[in-house]
Design a protein around this motif. Structure first.
Motif, short mmCIF file in Angstrom:
data_model
loop_
_atom_site.label_atom_id
_atom_site.label_comp_id
_atom_site.label_asym_id
_atom_site.label_seq_id
_atom_site.Cartn_x
_atom_site.Cartn_y
_atom_site.Cartn_z
N GLN A 45 60.87 -4.41 15.21
CA GLN A 45 61.58 -3.21 15.73
C GLN A 45 60.55 -2.47 16.11
O GLN A 45 59.61 -1.82 15.48
N VAL A 46 60.71 -1.62 17.41
CA VAL A 46 59.84 -0.60 17.72
C VAL A 46 60.05 0.84 17.38
O VAL A 46 61.33 1.26 17.35
N GLN A 47 59.26 1.40 16.67
CA GLN A 47 59.43 2.59 16.26
C GLN A 47 58.39 3.68 16.85
O GLN A 47 57.18 3.44 16.79
N LEU A 48 58.97 4.94 17.13
CA LEU A 48 57.98 5.99 17.72
C LEU A 48 58.18 7.06 16.96
O LEU A 48 59.25 7.80 16.81
N VAL A 49 57.19 7.69 16.41
CA VAL A 49 57.12 8.89 15.48
C VAL A 49 56.36 10.12 15.99
O VAL A 49 55.15 9.70 15.92
N GLU A 50 57.02 11.07 16.46
CA GLU A 50 56.25 12.31 16.92
C GLU A 50 56.05 13.21 15.81
O GLU A 50 56.56 13.20 14.88
N SER A 51 54.90 13.97 16.03
CA SER A 51 54.36 15.11 15.17
C SER A 51 53.59 16.06 15.63
O SER A 51 53.30 15.92 16.87
N GLY A 52 53.37 17.21 15.17
CA GLY A 52 52.43 18.06 15.76
C GLY A 52 53.27 19.46 16.37
O GLY A 52 52.58 20.41 16.77
N GLY A 53 54.42 19.49 16.49
CA GLY A 53 55.29 20.58 16.97
C GLY A 53 55.31 21.89 15.99
O GLY A 53 54.46 21.68 14.93
N GLY A 54 55.52 22.79 16.69
CA GLY A 54 55.63 23.92 15.84
C GLY A 54 55.66 25.39 16.70
O GLY A 54 56.53 25.09 18.09
N ALA A 55 55.56 26.35 15.92
CA ALA A 55 55.99 27.62 16.89
C ALA A 55 54.65 28.30 17.11
O ALA A 55 53.81 28.61 16.14
N VAL A 56 54.41 28.70 18.28
CA VAL A 56 53.12 29.53 18.67
C VAL A 56 53.51 30.41 19.67
O VAL A 56 54.56 30.52 20.30
N GLN A 57 52.58 31.27 19.83
CA GLN A 57 52.85 32.38 21.01
C GLN A 57 52.23 32.06 22.15
O GLN A 57 51.45 31.00 22.37
N ALA A 58 52.84 32.62 23.13
CA ALA A 58 52.52 32.26 24.71
C ALA A 58 50.68 32.39 24.70
O ALA A 58 50.24 33.25 24.23
N GLY A 59 50.34 31.39 25.50
CA GLY A 59 48.79 31.33 25.65
C GLY A 59 48.21 30.20 24.79
O GLY A 59 47.18 30.13 24.55
N GLY A 60 49.07 30.03 23.54
CA GLY A 60 48.47 29.07 22.55
C GLY A 60 48.35 27.73 22.65
O GLY A 60 48.81 27.27 23.93
N SER A 119 51.28 14.33 18.66
CA SER A 119 51.03 12.96 18.45
C SER A 119 52.18 12.17 18.42
O SER A 119 53.10 12.29 17.81
N CYS A 120 52.08 10.75 18.72
CA CYS A 120 53.35 9.83 18.62
C CYS A 120 52.78 8.67 18.33
O CYS A 120 51.84 7.74 18.76
N ALA A 121 52.98 8.14 16.92
CA ALA A 121 52.61 7.09 16.32
C ALA A 121 53.38 5.88 16.40
O ALA A 121 54.78 6.00 16.30
N ALA A 122 52.96 4.68 16.92
CA ALA A 122 54.05 3.48 17.56
C ALA A 122 53.77 2.42 16.45
O ALA A 122 52.68 2.13 16.04
N SER A 123 54.92 1.84 16.16
CA SER A 123 54.80 0.60 15.39
C SER A 123 55.73 -0.42 15.93
O SER A 123 56.78 0.09 16.75
N GLY A 124 55.55 -1.69 15.95
CA GLY A 124 56.48 -2.80 16.34
C GLY A 124 55.97 -3.14 17.79
O GLY A 124 55.73 -2.04 18.67
N GLY A 125 55.89 -4.21 18.19
CA GLY A 125 55.39 -4.44 19.50
C GLY A 125 53.95 -4.54 19.70
O GLY A 125 53.31 -4.10 18.62
N THR A 126 53.44 -4.76 20.87
CA THR A 126 51.93 -4.76 21.37
C THR A 126 51.76 -3.23 21.99
O THR A 126 52.06 -3.44 23.20
N PHE A 127 51.26 -2.28 21.36
CA PHE A 127 51.42 -0.69 21.79
C PHE A 127 50.56 -0.79 23.39
O PHE A 127 50.86 -0.20 24.13
N SER A 128 49.45 -1.40 23.25
CA SER A 128 48.46 -1.74 24.42
C SER A 128 49.05 -2.22 25.71
O SER A 128 48.57 -2.16 26.86
#
Length: 122
Positions: free
Chosen positions: A1-16, A21-30
């Protein structure tokens, strides 16, 4: 089973900057092209960037060219989106997607994650 898990979002000011990141599991990523999509409130999901299986080719939607950079680390099964000079119009849920083959094809992704929220204030 392929799973994709994103991280790193947030709130920033303009110009920031943010780095998603997206970590994948299951299957052959490459074996697969990867991409980032985004969906703002009340709008359709749109393509942001893609990268082919070995990172030798990347594509971007016009509105992020020169500001965003997609990359991948096949040893870590992870794809990244470096976002600089962020604008309020970049506010959206950013979703990682895996395409059906090693190269980008419009709309031909068959796995995606839950997404991570990016909010840019003026």
């Amino acid at each position: 089973q392929v799973q994709l898990v994103e991280s790193g979002g947030g709130a920033v000011q303009a110009g920031g900057s943010l780095r998603l990141s997206c970590a994948a599991s299951g299957g052959t990523f490459s074996n697969y092209a990867m991409g980032w999509l985004r969906q703002a409130p009340g709008k359709e999901r749109e393509f942001v960037a893609s990268i082919n299986w070995n990172g030798s080719n990347t594509r971007y939607t016009d509105s992020v060219k020169g500001r965003f950079t997609i990359s991948r680390d096949n040893a870590k099964n992870t794809v990244y989106l470096q976002m600089n000079s962020l604008k309020p119009e970049d506010t959206a849920v950013y979703v990682c997607a895996r395409y059906r083959g090693p190269y980008y094809e419009v709309g031909r992704y068959n796995y995606w994650g839950q997404g991570t929220q990016v909010t840019v204030s003026s």
